[in-house]
Design a protein around this motif. Structure first.
Motif, PDB file in Angstrom:
ATOM      1  N   LEU A  29       3.889  15.252 -81.236  1.00 53.31           N
ATOM      2  CA  LEU A  29       5.214  14.910 -80.142  1.00 53.31           C
ATOM      3  C   LEU A  29       5.611  16.104 -79.677  1.00 53.31           C
ATOM      4  CD1 LEU A  29       7.257  12.883 -79.499  1.00 53.31           C
ATOM      5  CD2 LEU A  29       8.700  13.563 -81.214  1.00 53.31           C
ATOM      6  N   SER A  30       5.390  17.537 -80.112  1.00 55.99           N
ATOM      7  CA  SER A  30       5.709  18.521 -79.524  1.00 55.99           C
ATOM      8  C   SER A  30       4.903  19.001 -78.496  1.00 55.99           C
ATOM      9  CB  SER A  30       5.674  19.888 -80.635  1.00 55.99           C
ATOM     10  OG  SER A  30       4.306  20.037 -81.031  1.00 55.99           O
ATOM     11  N   GLY A  31       3.708  18.381 -78.694  1.00 54.97           N
ATOM     12  CA  GLY A  31       2.658  18.653 -77.551  1.00 54.97           C
ATOM     13  C   GLY A  31       3.128  17.752 -76.132  1.00 54.97           C
ATOM     14  N   VAL A  32       3.642  16.409 -76.521  1.00 53.03           N
ATOM     15  CA  VAL A  32       4.169  15.777 -75.442  1.00 53.03           C
ATOM     16  C   VAL A  32       5.226  16.521 -74.668  1.00 53.03           C
ATOM     17  CG1 VAL A  32       5.155  13.510 -74.936  1.00 53.03           C
ATOM     18  CG2 VAL A  32       3.247  13.541 -76.312  1.00 53.03           C
ATOM     19  N   LEU A  33       6.004  17.066 -75.316  1.00 48.76           N
ATOM     20  CA  LEU A  33       7.083  17.603 -74.721  1.00 48.76           C
ATOM     21  C   LEU A  33       6.804  18.858 -74.111  1.00 48.76           C
ATOM     22  CD1 LEU A  33       9.847  17.194 -77.765  1.00 48.76           C
ATOM     23  CD2 LEU A  33       9.935  16.201 -75.561  1.00 48.76           C
ATOM     24  N   ALA A  34       5.937  19.744 -74.625  1.00 45.28           N
ATOM     25  CA  ALA A  34       5.642  20.740 -73.803  1.00 45.28           C
ATOM     26  C   ALA A  34       4.886  20.418 -72.687  1.00 45.28           C
ATOM     27  CB  ALA A  34       4.351  21.701 -74.764  1.00 45.28           C
ATOM     28  N   GLY A  35       4.128  19.352 -72.531  1.00 50.27           N
ATOM     29  CA  GLY A  35       3.607  18.892 -71.407  1.00 50.27           C
ATOM     30  C   GLY A  35       4.587  18.681 -70.290  1.00 50.27           C
ATOM     31  N   CYS A  36       5.539  18.113 -70.884  1.00 53.09           N
ATOM     32  CA  CYS A  36       7.071  17.641 -69.954  1.00 53.09           C
ATOM     33  C   CYS A  36       7.563  18.936 -69.505  1.00 53.09           C
ATOM     34  CB  CYS A  36       7.877  16.682 -70.836  1.00 53.09           C
ATOM     35  SG  CYS A  36       7.398  15.221 -71.485  1.00 53.09           S
ATOM     36  N   TYR A  37       7.893  19.850 -70.254  1.00 53.86           N
ATOM     37  CA  TYR A  37       8.278  21.101 -69.893  1.00 53.86           C
ATOM     38  C   TYR A  37       7.447  21.694 -68.714  1.00 53.86           C
ATOM     39  CZ  TYR A  37      10.852  20.967 -74.473  1.00 53.86           C
ATOM     40  OH  TYR A  37      11.427  20.619 -75.538  1.00 53.86           O
ATOM     41  N   ALA A  38       6.268  21.913 -69.004  1.00 56.31           N
ATOM     42  CA  ALA A  38       5.046  22.284 -68.024  1.00 56.31           C
ATOM     43  C   ALA A  38       5.381  21.540 -66.661  1.00 56.31           C
ATOM     44  CB  ALA A  38       3.738  22.352 -68.622  1.00 56.31           C
ATOM     45  N   CYS A 187      -2.630  17.067 -69.831  1.00 59.85           N
ATOM     46  CA  CYS A 187      -3.378  17.010 -70.933  1.00 59.85           C
ATOM     47  C   CYS A 187      -2.551  17.331 -72.079  1.00 59.85           C
ATOM     48  CB  CYS A 187      -4.336  18.462 -70.806  1.00 59.85           C
ATOM     49  SG  CYS A 187      -5.733  18.133 -69.824  1.00 59.85           S
ATOM     50  N   HIS A 188      -1.526  18.129 -72.015  1.00 56.55           N
ATOM     51  CA  HIS A 188      -0.694  18.128 -73.312  1.00 56.55           C
ATOM     52  C   HIS A 188      -0.018  16.762 -73.594  1.00 56.55           C
ATOM     53  CE1 HIS A 188      -0.054  22.893 -73.401  1.00 56.55           C
ATOM     54  NE2 HIS A 188      -0.848  22.478 -74.495  1.00 56.55           N
ATOM     55  N   ILE A 189       0.498  16.214 -72.748  1.00 53.71           N
ATOM     56  CA  ILE A 189       1.046  14.812 -72.978  1.00 53.71           C
ATOM     57  C   ILE A 189       0.140  13.894 -73.267  1.00 53.71           C
ATOM     58  CG2 ILE A 189       2.122  12.961 -71.756  1.00 53.71           C
ATOM     59  CD1 ILE A 189       3.393  14.961 -69.830  1.00 53.71           C
ATOM     60  N   PHE A 190      -0.978  13.773 -72.838  1.00 61.46           N
ATOM     61  CA  PHE A 190      -2.402  13.060 -73.212  1.00 61.46           C
ATOM     62  C   PHE A 190      -2.851  13.227 -74.500  1.00 61.46           C
ATOM     63  CE2 PHE A 190      -6.795  11.912 -73.701  1.00 61.46           C
ATOM     64  CZ  PHE A 190      -6.695  10.571 -73.451  1.00 61.46           C
ATOM     65  N   TYR A 191      -3.084  14.417 -74.979  1.00 55.79           N
ATOM     66  CA  TYR A 191      -3.646  14.646 -76.347  1.00 55.79           C
ATOM     67  C   TYR A 191      -2.347  14.541 -77.274  1.00 55.79           C
ATOM     68  CZ  TYR A 191      -8.196  15.695 -74.617  1.00 55.79           C
ATOM     69  OH  TYR A 191      -9.278  15.716 -73.922  1.00 55.79           O
ATOM     70  N   GLY A 192      -1.039  15.007 -77.157  1.00 60.69           N
ATOM     71  CA  GLY A 192       0.085  15.049 -77.867  1.00 60.69           C
ATOM     72  C   GLY A 192       0.339  13.622 -78.312  1.00 60.69           C
ATOM     73  N   ALA A 193       0.287  12.685 -77.099  1.00 64.71           N
ATOM     74  CA  ALA A 193       0.372  11.041 -77.515  1.00 64.71           C
ATOM     75  C   ALA A 193      -0.651  10.742 -78.242  1.00 64.71           C
ATOM     76  CB  ALA A 193       0.695  10.497 -76.289  1.00 64.71           C
ATOM     77  N   MET A 194      -1.785  11.124 -78.101  1.00 64.46           N
ATOM     78  CA  MET A 194      -2.782  10.583 -78.987  1.00 64.46           C
ATOM     79  C   MET A 194      -2.535  11.280 -80.324  1.00 64.46           C
ATOM     80  SD  MET A 194      -6.690  10.523 -77.454  1.00 64.46           S
ATOM     81  CE  MET A 194      -7.300  12.033 -78.408  1.00 64.46           C
ATOM     82  N   MET A 195      -2.297  12.024 -80.673  1.00 57.26           N
ATOM     83  CA  MET A 195      -2.094  12.715 -82.202  1.00 57.26           C
ATOM     84  C   MET A 195      -0.609  11.965 -82.758  1.00 57.26           C
ATOM     85  SD  MET A 195      -2.923  16.786 -81.699  1.00 57.26           S
ATOM     86  CE  MET A 195      -2.055  17.389 -83.271  1.00 57.26           C
ATOM     87  N   TRP A 196       0.291  11.893 -81.649  1.00 59.59           N
ATOM     88  CA  TRP A 196       1.350  11.317 -82.230  1.00 59.59           C
ATOM     89  C   TRP A 196       1.110   9.806 -82.747  1.00 59.59           C
ATOM     90  CZ3 TRP A 196       4.625   7.325 -80.767  1.00 59.59           C
ATOM     91  CH2 TRP A 196       5.740   6.969 -81.138  1.00 59.59           C
ATOM     92  N   PHE A 197       0.209   8.948 -81.878  1.00 62.37           N
ATOM     93  CA  PHE A 197      -0.124   7.606 -82.371  1.00 62.37           C
ATOM     94  C   PHE A 197      -0.892   7.569 -83.490  1.00 62.37           C
ATOM     95  CE2 PHE A 197       1.195   6.139 -78.080  1.00 62.37           C
ATOM     96  CZ  PHE A 197       1.667   5.006 -78.409  1.00 62.37           C
ATOM     97  N   LYS A 198      -1.845   8.522 -83.693  1.00 67.49           N
ATOM     98  CA  LYS A 198      -2.692   8.636 -84.746  1.00 67.49           C
ATOM     99  C   LYS A 198      -2.218   8.891 -86.053  1.00 67.49           C
ATOM    100  CE  LYS A 198      -6.837  10.350 -82.961  1.00 67.49           C
ATOM    101  NZ  LYS A 198      -8.034  11.182 -82.981  1.00 67.49           N
ATOM    102  N   TYR A 199      -1.300   9.991 -86.120  1.00 66.33           N
ATOM    103  CA  TYR A 199      -0.727  10.739 -87.304  1.00 66.33           C
ATOM    104  C   TYR A 199       0.588  10.614 -87.561  1.00 66.33           C
ATOM    105  CZ  TYR A 199      -5.261  12.872 -86.179  1.00 66.33           C
ATOM    106  OH  TYR A 199      -6.618  13.228 -85.711  1.00 66.33           O
ATOM    107  N   GLU A 200       1.436  10.365 -86.613  1.00 65.91           N
ATOM    108  CA  GLU A 200       2.805  10.388 -86.905  1.00 65.91           C
ATOM    109  C   GLU A 200       3.625   9.053 -86.878  1.00 65.91           C
ATOM    110  OE1 GLU A 200       4.382  13.756 -84.488  1.00 65.91           O
ATOM    111  OE2 GLU A 200       2.442  14.420 -84.609  1.00 65.91           O
ATOM    112  N   ARG A 201       3.219   8.140 -86.136  1.00 65.65           N
ATOM    113  CA  ARG A 201       3.828   6.973 -85.836  1.00 65.65           C
ATOM    114  C   ARG A 201       3.706   6.116 -86.994  1.00 65.65           C
ATOM    115  NH1 ARG A 201       1.750   1.997 -82.792  1.00 65.65           N
ATOM    116  NH2 ARG A 201      -0.031   2.894 -83.644  1.00 65.65           N
ATOM    117  N   LYS A 202       4.815   5.744 -87.579  1.00 68.06           N
ATOM    118  CA  LYS A 202       4.750   4.992 -88.839  1.00 68.06           C
ATOM    119  C   LYS A 202       5.693   3.651 -88.959  1.00 68.06           C
ATOM    120  CE  LYS A 202       2.898   8.376 -91.797  1.00 68.06           C
ATOM    121  NZ  LYS A 202       3.174   9.554 -92.175  1.00 68.06           N
TER     122      LYS A 202
END
Lengths: 202, 100
Positions: A29-38, A187-202
């Motif tokens: 999720l922090s990757g997604v946010l970093a992408g948004c800040y960028a 890229c940050h938003i894409f990969y961050g979202a992918m990681m979030w879906f894979k490992y954090e979403r519960k």
């Protein structure tokens, strides 16, 4: 001993090997946010350059100073977000944020990154401006690639994507900002979202 | 390999979860200090110390004591004997599961 115990033993071995060698509390999720800040930062930079009527920007100009502040704000916001969200995730996993694995991850990330940052500063000092965007993407990509050995595999693909974008950006000087939007933003938003879906979403 | 041979390779020294954990951690890390090990395994000081001692006396792990400033810092790493024994142990576990 029972069959089941052997299986449990093997599971425990695998679990301890991965737990002690990789940092798995890195927050997607922090990757997604970093992408948004960028993206926000890039918009601000775009407006700054436009207000400057696209005139050549020198190191001494006010515009350059504002651009620098803009970039530093994004860097700071992204770092803080990353630390806070990873800290929360580590807490959930009953881990410390600063442990042997996160320190190793950080060291492997920082060495290529600082090398790149120093190189860019040295080049700026030599009045070489055109390579700032490509080099920042390339060295950030190398940092991600290097650090990926100690965390999720997804970081490796993020790194490779950034390196490729950086190399392409060399051929398109003057479009650095757009490559930053692609690399640090999308890229940050894409990969961050992918990681979030894979490992954090519960 | 016969069943008897497989059983021989199941090492009694690794017949405990904590010792199994210590060896697993040291297989993938060059060296690990006491506190990091404690955190990875989630065990108490005394518990960890006794299992480390057992593995050390089997010469499966080596201990390096040093000081960082005034703080003692003890680092553990796997010995070649330990590595071989643990690899045989893992292989035996896998064989046992396959054979059934």
């Amino acid at each position: 001993m029972e069959n089941k115990d052997y299986l449990e033993d093997l599971k425990e071995i695998k679990n301890m090997m991965s737990k002690s060698s990789t940092f798995l509390s890195l927050s997607g999720l922090s990757g997604v946010l970093a992408g948004c800040y960028a993206l926000i930062g890039a918009l601000v930079a775009h407006l700054l350059i436009r207000d400057n009527d696209y005139i050549y920007i020198t190191l001494e100009s006010k515009t350059f100073q504002f651009l620098l502040i803009d970039a530093l704000c994004i860097l700071l916001a992204s770092t803080i977000t990353g630390i806070v969200l990873s800290h929360n995730k580590a807490k959930k996993n009953n881990e410390n944020l600063w442990n042997a694995t996160s320190i190793r991850l950080l060291t492997n990330f920082m060495v290529p990154l600082i090398t790149g940052a120093l190189l860019i500063l040295l080049l700026l000092n030599e009045q070489v401006y055109g390579l700032v965007a490509p080099l920042s993407l390339i060295f950030y990509g190398l940092a991600c690639f290097n650090a990926s050995k100690y965390t999720f595999r997804d970081v490796r693909f993020l790194g490779i994507t950034q390196i490729i974008l950086g190399l392409i950006a060399v051929k398109f000087s003057g479009f650095g900002l757009y490559f930053w939007v692609l690399g640090f933003g999308l890229c940050h938003i894409f990969y961050g979202a992918m990681m979030w879906f894979k490992y954090e979403r519960k | 390999m016969t069943m008897k041979n497989i059983i021989q390779n199941i090492n009694k020294a690794f017949d405990h979860r904590i010792r199994l954990g210590i060896m697993s951690v040291l297989m993938v890390n060059e060296s690990v200090d006491f506190n990091s090990m404690k955190e990875f395994l989630g065990v108490t000081d005394g518990n960890l110390a006794s299992h480390i001692k057992a593995l050390e006396s089997d010469e499966f792990i080596s201990v390096e004591k040093q000081f960082i400033g005034k703080k003692p810092n003890t680092k553990y790493s796997i010995t070649p004997i330990g590595k071989k024994a643990f690899q045989d142990h893992i292989a035996a576990l896998e064989k046992l599961l396959q054979s059934k």
